[in-house]
Motif scaffolding. Structure first.
Motif: not given
Length: 350
Positions: A10-22
């Motif tokens: 599952v992809v659980r990241i979005t553009a709102a997560d910019v700046g976070k470690r993924v």
């Protein structure tokens, strides 16, 4: 990788997560479902026009088409290292900056603009800790003008790979065509084990970089400004005399004959709990004889006497010999740092 209750990725990241470690997994060949997967871990620095930009620990940026994603999640900051002293990026950035003290500096908000007639990028670049107090484009315009007025290229020193480092700023500089010219790493380690290393020969310590020491130093034609950068913090400075500044020690292993260049040299800056090693250089004909270890051991013992307990040094990523030596002493990488140069066409750069 993130797996749902049904066992699917599952992809659980979005553009709102910019700046976070993924951490993401993608198809090695977009659109080919039976191809191999590739995993990437780093800071999500942008997600625009269907493309993710992830900056890895070493500062390299990876562009990933959104269509190739098969899984992704937010991950916590890199776990604390099990070796060496605990330290934040900001603490180490400030300590290492004081070890290469510029002869001129100016504040731009929380940024520090540093200059020393071009001697070492570390003393001739912006240290961008915090907010410059201006929008980024305006701040960079001020930076370019400030260095241009001194007939110097404009550099910004950034870091990646630790909590609180500047992956987002790196990405913004690259968007503006700033060029990354140098990447190195800052390593840390305990000081006492270095002091316990056996000395292979006599090591002479001094508060000054004398002519013999400079004869071995790899930077030829050292100017008066360079000497100030190298020697700042000696007891002659009022700040050090009052207990408020670092102290500097120079180590020399004498040459085999009178008048010969030293067999080895080194430099150590003692700043509170930290001892910073630099300029550890050995006559190429005398390498692998323990001279570098002897120099560092002598400097470490002096630093312990002055109250230090931890150590740091800076090493370029392609210096395999030095990296092997320092790893054997117990050092390990804390973060990578980079120097970005302004585009030649920008402002009044030379």
């Amino acid at each position: 990788m993130e797996i749902s209750a049904t066992g699917r990725l599952v992809v659980r990241i979005t553009a709102a997560d910019v700046g976070k470690r993924v951490s993401v997994r993608r198809l090695a060949k977009p659109g080919v479902t039976d191809t191999k997967f590739t995993d990437t871990v780093g800071v999500l620095t942008s997600w625009d026009d269907g493309v993710l930009l992830i900056t890895r620990r070493d500062g390299e940026s990876v562009r990933i088409p959104e269509s190739s994603l098969v899984a992704g999640k937010i991950v916590p900051p890199a776990p604390a290292r099990r070796r060496g002293p605990a330290a934040s990026y900001e603490e180490l950035a400030r300590v290492s900056s004081r070890a290469w003290r510029p002869v001129e500096s100016e504040r731009l908000g929380e940024w520090e603009l540093r200059a020393a007639a071009g001697f070492t990028r570390r003393a001739n670049s912006v240290l961008p800790l915090g907010d410059p107090g201006l929008p980024l484009d305006e701040a960079l315009t001020v930076v370019r003008r400030w260095y241009g007025d001194r007939d110097l290229p404009a550099y910004v020193q950034t870091a990646t790979g630790a909590e609180g480092t500047q992956e987002l700023l790196c990405a913004e500089l690259e968007r503006r065509d700033w060029t990354r010219e140098v990447t190195a790493e800052l390593w840390t380690g305990a000081l006492a084990p270095i002091a316990d290393l056996a000395e292979a020969s006599e090591v002479v310590l001094s508060r000054e970089a004398d002519e013999a020491w400079l004869a071995r130093y790899q930077r030829k034609g050292v100017s008066e400004v360079a000497l100030r950068v190298l020697g700042w913090g000696s007891p002659r400075s009022s700040e050090a005399e009052s207990g408020g500044g670092p102290s500097v020690w120079f180590a020399t292993v004498p040459g085999s004959s009178a008048g010969a260049a030293p067999a080895a040299i080194g430099r150590c800056v003692v700043d509170g709990r930290w001892a910073g090693f630099a300029a550890v250089e050995v006559d190429p004909a005398l390498r692998r004889r323990g001279l570098a270890s002897a120099v560092m051991a002598a400097l470490a013992r002096r630093a312990l006497d002055e109250g230090a307990s931890a150590s740091w040094l800076q090493v370029e990523t392609d210096n395999a010999g030095a990296r092997a030596l320092y790893a054997g002493m117990g050092f390990s990488a804390h973060h990578a740092y980079h120097h970005y140069r302004a585009p030649v066409s920008a402002g009044n750069q030379r």
